[in-house]
Design an enzyme around this catalytic site. Structure first.
Site, PDB file in Angstrom:
ATOM      1  N   HIS A  40       0.843  -1.204   0.000  1.00  7.36           N
ATOM      2  CA  HIS A  40       0.000   0.000   0.000  1.00  7.36           C
ATOM      3  C   HIS A  40       0.881   1.259   0.000  1.00  7.36           C
ATOM      4  O   HIS A  40       0.585   2.233  -0.693  1.00  7.36           O
ATOM      5  CB  HIS A  40      -0.883   0.050   1.249  1.00  7.36           C
ATOM      6  CG  HIS A  40      -1.884  -1.056   1.355  1.00  7.36           C
ATOM      7  ND1 HIS A  40      -1.765  -2.081   2.251  1.00  7.36           N
ATOM      8  CD2 HIS A  40      -3.032  -1.288   0.661  1.00  7.36           C
ATOM      9  CE1 HIS A  40      -2.800  -2.892   2.133  1.00  7.36           C
ATOM     10  NE2 HIS A  40      -3.578  -2.448   1.171  1.00  7.36           N
ATOM     11  N   GLY A  60      -3.219  -1.878  -6.672  1.00  5.17           N
ATOM     12  CA  GLY A  60      -2.108  -2.828  -6.742  1.00  5.17           C
ATOM     13  C   GLY A  60      -2.425  -3.928  -7.753  1.00  5.17           C
ATOM     14  O   GLY A  60      -3.542  -4.468  -7.772  1.00  5.17           O
TER      15      GLY A  60
END
Ligand code: PAF
Length: 285
Positions: free
Chosen positions: A41, A151
């Site tokens: 993250h 992601g």
């Protein structure tokens, strides 16, 4: 000195904060998360901070995307540590609303983008991508970002969100960011914190087998490669392949030969340990 990161919990306050930024001509980046943040993250947040004037990170454990309630219950919750990490990465706003704030009424909207959302995770977790589209579309409408960062670990999720963005006409750029891996190859995931030390020791065999599969694929068919990877992982006590699909990287439809698509990706989900924890990963062929 950098101004302190704001922690905002209401949509009204978020909108007011971002209107001021937009009126001042600032570019806004959004990083949607469910919390339990890790280096993967952090890499998205740093990229957004580098490319935008204001970075908003949402921290919201979205109940509508969990078809398995026990999975939702045991999902790690680490809000204080998350905010520290975001502040250190230079995010300007953490948006951490309650479930009642986001869903004052049950969300009855239905999203359907076959085959992209119907295969793999879509087949194994009915309703999962509908929930993802519900929350991500809400976040896009609250924040109206110029760019949104996701992601690539959740490879299929990005493909589904791209379809939703095209469908609903959101004017923003989806920015896919590379998987961040531990030194042993294990893809970083919030779920990794749920693994015991023994499970952590075997989980890297997933990516190692995908890499071995990519080498094997140079001289073998799609079907033999699929069988090779599955057998290699299933031979590790404590690991069990749920599915390994070799698909067109764009449509996510299965391929039968290596010349069936311009870009081909192998997507895998593996159960690890006795609880068990579901781990996903992928590799480009
Ligand atoms: O990838 C995730 O963490 C979630 O699916 C997302 C995009 C934040 C939506 O809840």
């Amino acid at each position: 000195m950098r101004p302190e990161m704001k922690i905002i919990t209401t949509i009204q306050e978020l909108r007011a904060e971002l209107k001021a930024a937009r009126d001042a001509g600032k570019q806004i980046g959004l990083v949607p998360t469910m919390g339990a943040l890790h280096e993967g993250h952090a890499s998205l947040v740093r990229r957004s901070v580098a490319e935008n004037d204001v970075t908003v990170v949402s921290i919201f454990l979205n109940p509508t995307q969990f078809n398995d309630k026990s999975d939702l219950e045991r999902y790690p919750r680490t809000l204080d540590a998350d905010c520290q990490l975001l502040s250190a990465c230079g995010a300007q706003v953490a948006f951490a609303p309650s479930v009642a704030e986001v869903y004052p009424e049950p969300d009855t909207r239905q999203f359907s983008y076959p085959p992209t959302d119907a295969v793999m995770e879509g087949a194994m977790r009915p309703g999962h991508f509908n929930g993802v589209c519900q929350i991500v579309s809400k976040l896009f409408s609250y924040v109206e970002p110029d760019r949104a960062y996701f992601g690539e670990k959740d490879f299929q999720q990005i493909a589904v969100i791209r379809r939703m963005v095209a469908d609903l006409g959101f004017k923003l750029q989806i920015v896919p960011c590379p998987v961040v891996r531990e030194a042993n190859g294990l893809a970083m995931s919030s779920r990794n914190t749920l693994l015991s030390p023994e499970e952590r020791a075997i989980a890297p065999a997933i990516y190692a087998s995908l890499v071995a599969g990519r080498n094997f694929a140079r001289s073998h068919s799609v079907q033999l490669t699929r069988e090779y990877v599955e057998a290699r992982i299933n031979a590790v006590p404590g690991l069990r392949v749920e599915y390994f699909s070799i698909v067109d990287a764009d449509s996510l439809a299965d391929v039968n030969t290596w010349s069936d698509a311009l870009a081909i990706v192998g997507c895998i989900t593996v159960y690890c340990g006795s609880k068990p924890i579901r781990l996903i990963d992928h590799i480009h062929f």
